[in-house]
Design an enzyme around this catalytic site. Structure first.
Site, short mmCIF file in Angstrom:
data_model
loop_
_atom_site.label_atom_id
_atom_site.label_comp_id
_atom_site.label_asym_id
_atom_site.label_seq_id
_atom_site.Cartn_x
_atom_site.Cartn_y
_atom_site.Cartn_z
CG ASP A 71 -1.87 1.17 1.18
OD1 ASP A 71 -1.45 2.29 0.84
OD2 ASP A 71 -3.06 0.96 1.47
CG HIS A 72 1.55 4.20 -3.24
ND1 HIS A 72 0.29 3.88 -3.65
CD2 HIS A 72 1.67 5.53 -3.44
CE1 HIS A 72 -0.32 4.97 -4.09
NE2 HIS A 72 0.50 6.00 -3.97
CG HIS B 237 -4.16 4.38 -0.97
ND1 HIS B 237 -3.24 3.37 -0.90
CD2 HIS B 237 -4.37 4.60 -2.29
CE1 HIS B 237 -2.89 3.00 -2.15
NE2 HIS B 237 -3.56 3.74 -3.00
#
Ligand code: BG6
Length: 499
Positions: free
Chosen positions: A179-180, A242
Site C-alpha cells: 500500500d504505497h 489508502h
C-alpha cells in the site's frame, strides 16, 4: 551480510511495464547509490516481450535518466540487470527462470535471498505464486519474499480466494502487500507525532477531538486506466486501502512496542471497531460522485464518461466522501470524515484533526467566533504539520486572532524525502513488513467496503455526472458534514504557504 545492506536477487514480473520504469528501477538505483543495497545483488526482469539484455539495459538506463537525472555510475549498476522473456501463464516456462536465478545467485554470492515483485495485472498473481513454488524458485537457504501490488482482490470473497491460493506457496510472513501510502514520509510520521509527543496523546480521544477529516484529492482524471477503473471506482481504488490505512493509523491505540506485529494488531483492532454501514445507512453516510467536463489547472477537460474505455453511461464513482464511526472507548461519537476523488481542485492529501471548542469563549466579537484548534498533517505534496491556535492580536485590545505554527519537512531537511517505493523496497529487503498490509487488515477493509460497493453497483446513480472537473466534488459531500454541524476545511487554505 549486513542487516542494513542486505544482498538479494530481485525478480520483477512486469519489467517492461509502467510501474517498473517509473518507480522500481529508480528506487533500486537510489538504494544502490545510498549503499543500502549490497554489491552482491542482481535484478531479473521478466515480461512476455522478447528483449535482448542490451535492450533491457537501455530501458533501465532510460528510466533512471528520466526519473533521476544524468548519473555517472550507471554502467556498473546496470550490469547487475538481466532479462528473460516469460509467459507467466505457462508454468513450464518457470524452469528457465529458475536456472537463470540459480546461476546468478551463485555468480554474485547472494546466499539464496530472493524477492519476487509482482508488478503485473492481478489476474496473474495466483499463477505466478503457484509456479514459483511448484518449480522450486523459492530458495531453501536465504529468505523468500513476495511483493504484491494492489488491487488485492475486488471484494472480500475474491481477496480471500487469492490469499488462500498464495498462502499455499508463501507464508504470511513472506508476503508483502503493497500500500504505497504506507511508504509516504508523513503517513509514517502519524505514529511519531502521536506517540512521541506528550502534548497530543492525552488529547487524542473523544473528550477533546470533535472530528477528523482525511482528504486525498487528485487533479488528474482516469488517464489511460479506464478499463481497470470502470471495474474499480474510487471506493475500491482509494478507500479500501489508502484511506482506511490512514484512518487506522490515526485511530489506533499506542502499541506496546514499535514492532510489526504490535503495530499491525492495533490497526486491525481499529478496523474491527468500524461501525458497519449497511442498508439505509449507506446513503446517509457515504456519497459518491462522478466528474463532468470542466476546467482543471486552467485547461478544459472532458467528462469521465467520455474517457477512453469508459462506458458512456458509466455508473462508476470517481469521488467518495464518507463518515466513519469507530465504536470503541476512545472514539465513540467522533466522526472520521474521508473524501477522495479525481479531477478535483488540487492535488493534495491532508489530515485535519479538529479539537473541540473551549467551554466558554471570552473573546467572542460581534461577527466572529474563535477558530477551533486544528492539527493539520500535510501528507503531500507538502510534507509537514501545522498547529492552528489563537493568540492575542497585537495592539491595545484583548482581541484574539488565529495563528499557525508550522513545520515543513522539506524546508528543514533541505532535500526531498525518499520516494515511498524506495522505502518500501528497503523495508522488504530488511524483512520489515510493518508498512505493508497484513491479510487481516485487507480482509477487514473489504468487509467494511463490500456492502457499500454492492449497493452502489446495484443502484444506478441518476445524478451522474454530478461534479464539475476542477471543483471539490458533489454538493452532497458538503451536506454530509453540514448536517453534523461541521464543514470541510478547505485544502488550499490549509497549505503551508498560505499560512
Ligand atoms: C493509486 C490509485 O493506488 O493511488 C490511483 O490506483 C491514484 O488511482 C493513486 O491516482 C494516488 O496515489 P498518490 O501517491 O499520487 O496520492
Amino acid at each position: 551480510m549486513s542487516e542494513n545492506q542486505p544482498s538479494a536477487l530481485i525478480t520483477i514480473f512486469g519489467a517492461t511495464g509502467d510501474l517498473a520504469n517509473r518507480k522500481l528501477f529508480p528506487s533500486i538505483y537510489h538504494l544502490f547509490k545510498k549503499d543500502r543495497l549490497n554489491p552482491k545483488f542482481a535484478v531479473v526482469g521478466t515480461a512476455r516481450r522478447e528483449l535482448s539484455t542490451e535492450e533491457f539495459h537501455n530501458q533501465v538506463k532510460e528510466s533512471i535518466l528520466d526519473h533521476v537525472g544524468p548519473e555517472e555510475e550507471l554502467d556498473e549498476f546496470i550490469s547487475h540487470f538481466y532479462y528473460i522473456s516469460l509467459d507467466v501463464a505457462n508454468t513450464d516456462e518457470f524452469s528457465k527462470l529458475k536456472s537463470l536465478i540459480d546461476q546468478l545467485d551463485e555468480h554474485y554470492h547472494i546466499g539464496g535471498n530472493r524477492i519476487f515483485y509482482l508488478a503485473m495485472a492481478p489476474q496473474f498473481f495466483e499463477t505466478i505464486a503457484e509456479s514459483l513454488y511448484k518449480k522450486n524458485l523459492k530458495s531453501a537457504f536465504g529468505f523468500n519474499r513476495l511483493i504484491i501490488e494492489k488491487p488485492f482482490g475486488h471484494d472480500f470473497a475474491s481477496a480471500k480466494e487469492l490469499n488462500d491460493h498464495i498462502r499455499q506457496a508463501f507464508d504470511e510472513e513472506e508476503i508483502y502487500r503493497i500500500d504505497h501510502y504506507l511508504g509516504k514520509e508523513m503517513v509514517q510520521n502519524i505514529e511519531v507525532i502521536r506517540f512521541a509527543n506528550a502534548i497530543f496523546e492525552p488529547l487524542w480521544n473523544n473528550r477533546f477531538i470533535s472530528n477528523i477529516q482525511v482528504t486525498s484529492s487528485e487533479t488528474l482524471g482516469v488517464e489511460d486506466r479506464g478499463r481497470y477503473y470502470e471495474g474499480s471506482g474510487a471506493l475500491r481504488d482509494m478507500v479500501q486501502n489508502h484511506m482506511l490505512q490512514m484512518v487506522a493509523l490515526l485511530a489506533m491505540e499506542p502499541p506496546i512496542r514499535l514492532n510489526t506485529h504490535e503495530i499491525r494488531s492495533e490497526k486491525v483492532k481499529v478496523l474491527r471497531a468500524l461501525r458497519p454501514i449497511t442498508g439505509n445507512e449507506i446513503a446517509k453516510s457515504f456519497i459518491r460522485g462522478q466528474y463532468d467536463a470542466g476546467v482543471s489547472k486552467e485547461k478544459a477537460v472532458i467528462a469521465y464518461r467520455e474517457e477512453d474505455h469508459v462506458d458512456p453511461n458509466s455508473n462508476t464513482e470517481t469521488f467518495v466522501a464518507g463518515k466513519l464511526m469507530i465504536d470503541n472507548f476512545r472514539w465513540a461519537g467522533v466522526p472520521f470524515y474521508i473524501r477522495t476523488g479525481k479531477r478535483l481542485t488540487e492535488k493534495s492529501t491532508k489530515i485535519v484533526v479538529q479539537f473541540k471548542d473551549i467551554p466558554m469563549n471570552l473573546y467572542l466579537k460581534t461577527e466572529e467566533t474563535l477558530n477551533p484548534n486544528l492539527l493539520v498533517i500535510h501528507i503531500q505534496p507538502e510534507e509537514g504539520i501545522t498547529l492552528h491556535l489563537n493568540a492575542k492580536k497585537a495592539g491595545q485590545f484583548m482581541d484574539a486572532t488565529p495563528i499557525k505554527l508550522n513545520f515543513s519537512n522539506k524546508s528543514t531537511d533541505g532535500m526531498n524525502t525518499p520516494e515511498a517505493y524506495e522505502k518500501l523496497l528497503y523495508d522488504c529487503l530488511r524483512g520489515d513488513a510493518t508498512n505493508f498490509a497484513h491479510w487481516d487488515e485487507v480482509a477487514l477493509s473489504w468487509t467494511y467496503i463490500d456492502p457499500i460497493a454492492k449497493a452502489w453497483e446495484e443502484t444506478k446513480e441518476p445524478s451522474f455526472p454530478n461534479y464539475q472537473s476542477g471543483s471539490m466534488g458533489p454538493k452532497k459531500a458538503i451536506e454530509l458534514l453540514d448536517k453534523d454541524g461541521f464543514h470541510w476545511w478547505p485544502v488550499t487554505d490549509l497549505d503551508v504557504e498560505n499560512c
